[in-house]
Design a protein around this motif. Structure first.
Motif, PDB file in Angstrom:
ATOM      1  N   THR A   1       0.874  -1.179   0.000  1.00  0.00           N
ATOM      2  CA  THR A   1       0.000   0.000   0.000  1.00  0.00           C
ATOM      3  C   THR A   1       0.913   1.231   0.000  1.00  0.00           C
TER       4      THR A   1
ATOM      5  N   ASP B   1       2.326   7.061   9.132  1.00  0.00           N
ATOM      6  CA  ASP B   1       2.326   5.593   9.174  1.00  0.00           C
ATOM      7  C   ASP B   1       1.018   4.994   9.693  1.00  0.00           C
TER       8      ASP B   1
ATOM      9  N   LEU C   1      -1.213   2.859   7.526  1.00  0.00           N
ATOM     10  CA  LEU C   1      -0.588   1.648   6.967  1.00  0.00           C
ATOM     11  C   LEU C   1      -0.822   0.431   7.852  1.00  0.00           C
TER      12      LEU C   1
END
Ligand SMILES: Nc1nc2c([nH]c(=O)n2[C@@H]2O[C@H](COP(=O)(O)OP(=O)(O)OP(=O)(O)O)[C@@H](O)[C@H]2O)c(=O)[nH]1
Length: 146
Positions: free
Chosen positions: A83, A133, A136
């Motif tokens: 991703t 982050d 994710l």
């Protein structure tokens, strides 16, 4: 058409391409590395990786960074895209593809003195990570948690 004299010109957006990887061990844990003191976002835990330099493909960047930061050798076919992060930091916009890698040669060690940790994907939610982050983590949980 040019902007009226009174309107300040918008600062050009700086788009920064950084590539990162989730190294996954046989127990399904992921390696994170602590950003050293003195750097932006120091003390936060991040995925190994770094800026894509001019003339590099993202996979080449990762192979280089993994050798420099962790002393391991990775073959390009072992890097699988998962991703990406797209995050507006105050001074740049980060675009960061995240790869997954389960095979490498050597044992990851802190070549730059950084702290390293292997953590279960669910435990990433409790770690202090850069704001880019956070989106994710669910992808890693979906992929790796049974
Ligand atoms: N490697 C990595 N970088 C990340 C993550 N999340 C995130 O926001 N970043 C940002 O992406 C940029 C990566 O830059 P970098 O690691 O190559 O460079 P740096 O800031 O350490 O400075 P340097 O160029 O002096 O090495 C930093 O702004 C860092 O905060 C991540 O999970 N891994």
């Amino acid at each position: 058409m040019s902007a009226p004299d009174s309107a300040p010109a918008a600062a050009p957006l700086r788009l920064l391409l950084v590539v990162a990887v989730a190294l996954v061990d046989v127990d399904g844990r992921v390696l994170v590395s602590e950003r050293p003191a003195g750097k932006q976002l120091a003390g936060l835990w991040e995925f190994p990786g770094g800026k894509v330099e001019p003339g590099e493909r993202p996979e080449q960047t990762l192979i280089r960074e993994l050798a420099e930061e962790l002393g391991i050798r990775v073959e390009e076919p072992c890097l699988a895209p998962l991703t990406f992060a797209s995050h507006a930091y105050p001074d740049f916009h980060l675009l960061m593809p995240l790869y997954v890698c389960r095979r490498w040669t050597g044992t990851p060690r802190p070549m730059e003195g950084q702290a390293l940790r292997w953590v279960r994907p669910k435990a990433l939610r409790d770690l202090a990570m850069p704001p880019a982050d956070a989106p994710l983590i669910p992808f890693l949980i979906d992929l790796l948690e049974v």
